[in-house]
Design a protein around this motif. Structure first.
Motif, PDB file in Angstrom:
ATOM      1  N   LEU A 159      42.393  40.607  30.069  1.00 52.08           N
ATOM      2  CA  LEU A 159      41.080  40.100  29.700  1.00 52.08           C
ATOM      3  C   LEU A 159      41.455  38.731  28.580  1.00 52.08           C
ATOM      4  CD1 LEU A 159      39.093  43.165  28.559  1.00 52.08           C
ATOM      5  CD2 LEU A 159      38.376  41.397  30.523  1.00 52.08           C
ATOM      6  N   PHE A 160      42.499  39.102  28.004  1.00 49.27           N
ATOM      7  CA  PHE A 160      42.724  37.983  26.847  1.00 49.27           C
ATOM      8  C   PHE A 160      44.098  37.057  27.265  1.00 49.27           C
ATOM      9  CE2 PHE A 160      40.014  41.073  25.037  1.00 49.27           C
ATOM     10  CZ  PHE A 160      38.866  40.460  24.669  1.00 49.27           C
ATOM     11  N   ASP A 161      45.203  37.814  27.518  1.00 50.02           N
ATOM     12  CA  ASP A 161      46.443  37.193  27.720  1.00 50.02           C
ATOM     13  C   ASP A 161      46.325  36.275  28.948  1.00 50.02           C
ATOM     14  OD1 ASP A 161      47.646  37.970  25.212  1.00 50.02           O
ATOM     15  OD2 ASP A 161      48.023  40.033  26.342  1.00 50.02           O
ATOM     16  N   LYS A 162      45.824  36.749  30.316  1.00 51.93           N
ATOM     17  CA  LYS A 162      45.889  35.996  31.537  1.00 51.93           C
ATOM     18  C   LYS A 162      44.628  36.328  32.045  1.00 51.93           C
ATOM     19  CE  LYS A 162      48.813  33.695  34.069  1.00 51.93           C
ATOM     20  NZ  LYS A 162      49.406  32.455  33.611  1.00 51.93           N
ATOM     21  N   PRO A 163      43.350  35.890  31.436  1.00 47.42           N
ATOM     22  CA  PRO A 163      42.028  35.832  32.196  1.00 47.42           C
ATOM     23  C   PRO A 163      42.498  35.291  33.720  1.00 47.42           C
ATOM     24  CG  PRO A 163      41.664  34.975  30.313  1.00 47.42           C
ATOM     25  CD  PRO A 163      43.285  34.987  30.344  1.00 47.42           C
ATOM     26  N   GLY A 164      41.779  36.067  34.445  1.00 44.99           N
ATOM     27  CA  GLY A 164      41.884  35.717  36.220  1.00 44.99           C
ATOM     28  C   GLY A 164      42.869  36.918  36.872  1.00 44.99           C
ATOM     29  N   VAL A 165      43.634  37.440  36.246  1.00 45.87           N
ATOM     30  CA  VAL A 165      44.740  38.433  36.811  1.00 45.87           C
ATOM     31  C   VAL A 165      44.170  39.423  37.412  1.00 45.87           C
ATOM     32  CG1 VAL A 165      45.405  39.834  34.942  1.00 45.87           C
ATOM     33  CG2 VAL A 165      47.050  38.915  36.609  1.00 45.87           C
ATOM     34  N   TYR A 166      42.984  39.748  37.038  1.00 47.49           N
ATOM     35  CA  TYR A 166      42.293  40.885  37.682  1.00 47.49           C
ATOM     36  C   TYR A 166      41.933  40.533  39.159  1.00 47.49           C
ATOM     37  CZ  TYR A 166      39.270  44.985  38.012  1.00 47.49           C
ATOM     38  OH  TYR A 166      38.687  46.142  38.533  1.00 47.49           O
ATOM     39  N   GLN A 167      41.198  39.422  39.045  1.00 50.45           N
ATOM     40  CA  GLN A 167      41.050  38.945  40.624  1.00 50.45           C
ATOM     41  C   GLN A 167      42.349  38.970  41.585  1.00 50.45           C
ATOM     42  OE1 GLN A 167      38.219  39.269  41.777  1.00 50.45           O
ATOM     43  NE2 GLN A 167      37.387  39.787  39.862  1.00 50.45           N
ATOM     44  N   GLU A 168      43.416  38.524  40.822  1.00 51.28           N
ATOM     45  CA  GLU A 168      44.572  38.481  41.632  1.00 51.28           C
ATOM     46  C   GLU A 168      44.981  40.118  42.339  1.00 51.28           C
ATOM     47  OE1 GLU A 168      48.393  36.393  41.003  1.00 51.28           O
ATOM     48  OE2 GLU A 168      47.523  35.885  39.065  1.00 51.28           O
ATOM     49  N   LEU A 169      44.848  40.926  41.324  1.00 50.35           N
ATOM     50  CA  LEU A 169      45.091  42.533  41.944  1.00 50.35           C
ATOM     51  C   LEU A 169      44.127  42.773  42.695  1.00 50.35           C
ATOM     52  CD1 LEU A 169      45.776  44.223  38.391  1.00 50.35           C
ATOM     53  CD2 LEU A 169      47.242  43.018  39.665  1.00 50.35           C
ATOM     54  N   ARG A 170      42.963  42.328  42.669  1.00 45.83           N
ATOM     55  CA  ARG A 170      41.717  42.683  43.842  1.00 45.83           C
ATOM     56  C   ARG A 170      42.266  42.112  44.938  1.00 45.83           C
ATOM     57  NH1 ARG A 170      37.386  45.874  43.794  1.00 45.83           N
ATOM     58  NH2 ARG A 170      36.162  44.071  44.596  1.00 45.83           N
ATOM     59  N   ALA A 171      42.772  40.769  45.192  1.00 44.96           N
ATOM     60  CA  ALA A 171      43.402  40.239  46.346  1.00 44.96           C
ATOM     61  C   ALA A 171      44.665  40.914  46.841  1.00 44.96           C
ATOM     62  CB  ALA A 171      43.450  38.775  45.905  1.00 44.96           C
ATOM     63  N   VAL A 218      40.988  49.010  40.104  1.00 45.51           N
ATOM     64  CA  VAL A 218      40.672  47.839  40.698  1.00 45.51           C
ATOM     65  C   VAL A 218      39.884  48.172  42.025  1.00 45.51           C
ATOM     66  CG1 VAL A 218      42.043  45.884  41.926  1.00 45.51           C
ATOM     67  CG2 VAL A 218      42.786  46.732  39.309  1.00 45.51           C
ATOM     68  N   LYS A 219      40.295  49.162  42.789  1.00 43.11           N
ATOM     69  CA  LYS A 219      39.371  49.179  43.989  1.00 43.11           C
ATOM     70  C   LYS A 219      38.170  49.522  43.776  1.00 43.11           C
ATOM     71  CE  LYS A 219      43.705  51.047  46.387  1.00 43.11           C
ATOM     72  NZ  LYS A 219      44.294  52.158  46.758  1.00 43.11           N
ATOM     73  N   ARG A 220      37.829  50.078  42.697  1.00 46.44           N
ATOM     74  CA  ARG A 220      36.419  50.654  42.486  1.00 46.44           C
ATOM     75  C   ARG A 220      35.649  49.344  41.975  1.00 46.44           C
ATOM     76  NH1 ARG A 220      31.947  51.121  41.560  1.00 46.44           N
ATOM     77  NH2 ARG A 220      30.456  52.901  40.975  1.00 46.44           N
ATOM     78  N   PHE A 221      35.885  48.398  40.926  1.00 48.25           N
ATOM     79  CA  PHE A 221      35.216  47.687  40.251  1.00 48.25           C
ATOM     80  C   PHE A 221      35.633  46.372  40.632  1.00 48.25           C
ATOM     81  CE2 PHE A 221      35.307  51.482  37.522  1.00 48.25           C
ATOM     82  CZ  PHE A 221      33.877  51.552  37.509  1.00 48.25           C
ATOM     83  N   ILE A 237      34.692  47.355  27.350  1.00 51.28           N
ATOM     84  CA  ILE A 237      34.759  46.092  28.353  1.00 51.28           C
ATOM     85  C   ILE A 237      33.364  46.499  29.293  1.00 51.28           C
ATOM     86  CG2 ILE A 237      37.232  46.114  28.407  1.00 51.28           C
ATOM     87  CD1 ILE A 237      37.013  47.783  31.191  1.00 51.28           C
ATOM     88  N   LEU A 238      32.969  45.497  29.919  1.00 54.06           N
ATOM     89  CA  LEU A 238      31.986  45.450  30.917  1.00 54.06           C
ATOM     90  C   LEU A 238      32.665  45.450  32.333  1.00 54.06           C
ATOM     91  CD1 LEU A 238      29.496  43.019  28.931  1.00 54.06           C
ATOM     92  CD2 LEU A 238      29.568  45.810  29.048  1.00 54.06           C
ATOM     93  N   VAL A 239      31.957  46.175  33.109  1.00 49.17           N
ATOM     94  CA  VAL A 239      32.436  46.021  34.475  1.00 49.17           C
ATOM     95  C   VAL A 239      31.227  45.734  35.358  1.00 49.17           C
ATOM     96  CG1 VAL A 239      34.079  47.995  34.052  1.00 49.17           C
ATOM     97  CG2 VAL A 239      31.951  48.591  34.958  1.00 49.17           C
ATOM     98  N   ASP A 240      31.809  45.101  36.562  1.00 52.94           N
ATOM     99  CA  ASP A 240      30.938  44.679  37.676  1.00 52.94           C
ATOM    100  C   ASP A 240      31.120  45.628  38.737  1.00 52.94           C
ATOM    101  OD1 ASP A 240      29.652  43.446  39.733  1.00 52.94           O
ATOM    102  OD2 ASP A 240      30.587  41.514  39.633  1.00 52.94           O
ATOM    103  N   ASN A 241      29.909  46.255  39.151  1.00 49.94           N
ATOM    104  CA  ASN A 241      29.979  47.324  40.166  1.00 49.94           C
ATOM    105  C   ASN A 241      30.071  46.873  41.920  1.00 49.94           C
ATOM    106  OD1 ASN A 241      30.120  49.817  38.601  1.00 49.94           O
ATOM    107  ND2 ASN A 241      27.918  49.579  38.167  1.00 49.94           N
TER     108      ASN A 241
END
Length: 200
Positions: free
Chosen positions: A50-62, A162-165, A194-198
């Motif tokens: 969330l704070f050190d590398k915003p956007g990395v979550y989407q890298e994991l999703r991909a 990551v697979k779920r949200f 945190i807030l999650v997108d379903n």
């Protein structure tokens, strides 16, 4: 009873058993090492995303195969590992006098930011080629026996999440100073809303 604490009370080697104090200290160590370290690691994973590398979550999703790399970089970058030792005799290290009986604390996390080992050490980078060379689990005869379990728990938890949200974001009004607590690991996150997108 079929549990590890009961086993410690019955353990015997060459006719000797652990004292009550040794059993209690081992149990405290197991609680800290087997529970608190992993929960703090998972909190740090989400803080880094969330704070050190915003956007990395989407890298994991991909690319879910990046999960282990992210975990290693979190261990390197944000794990407040330390060791405390009692000084056995008067000595000095690099000119700093230490007296017998004093306790010294070695912050292993400082070694994880060593520029001679990690280029651009102050940057969070899951693509760092040697990020698994951190000392968060110790080294040599003091290497943490639970390291493979901690890594596995974090890997399973993060991959499933990551697979779920579809995405995550900080809770509105989040102030990190309001969520810190002192622990056996030093100052660490007590909670991380945190807030999650379903969405898929």
């Amino acid at each position: 009873m079929d549990d590890i604490i009961s086993d410690l009370t019955k353990a015997e080697l060459e006719g000797e058993q652990l004292t009550d104090e040794e059993v209690a200290m081992s149990a405290i160590g197991l609680l800290g090492a087997g529970n608190e370290t992993t929960t703090k690691l998972i909190s740090n994973i989400f803080y880094c995303m969330l704070f050190d590398k915003p956007g990395v979550y989407q890298e994991l999703r991909a690319d879910i195969s990046l999960v282990p790399k992210l975990i290693e970089e979190v261990l390197r970058f944000r794990f407040t590992a330390h060791m405390d030792r009692k000084v056995a005799q008067d000595t000095d290290v690099f000119g700093h006098p230490m007296k017998e009986g004093q306790v010294i604390v070695a912050w292993l996390g400082a070694a994880n930011r060593d520029e001679s080992e990690f280029a651009h050490a102050e940057e969070f980078d899951i693509h760092r080629p040697n990020n698994q060379h951190h000392l968060s689990f110790g080294a040599g005869p003091h290497f943490c026996l639970g390291a493979p379990l901690a890594r596995m728990e974090a890997r399973i938890a993060l991959a499933a999440f990551v697979k779920r949200f579809a995405d995550i974001r900080p809770a509105e009004g989040f102030e990190v100073t309001e969520h810190l607590a002192d622990s056996v690991l030093g100052q660490s996150l007590e909670s991380l809303p945190i807030l999650v997108d379903n969405g898929k």
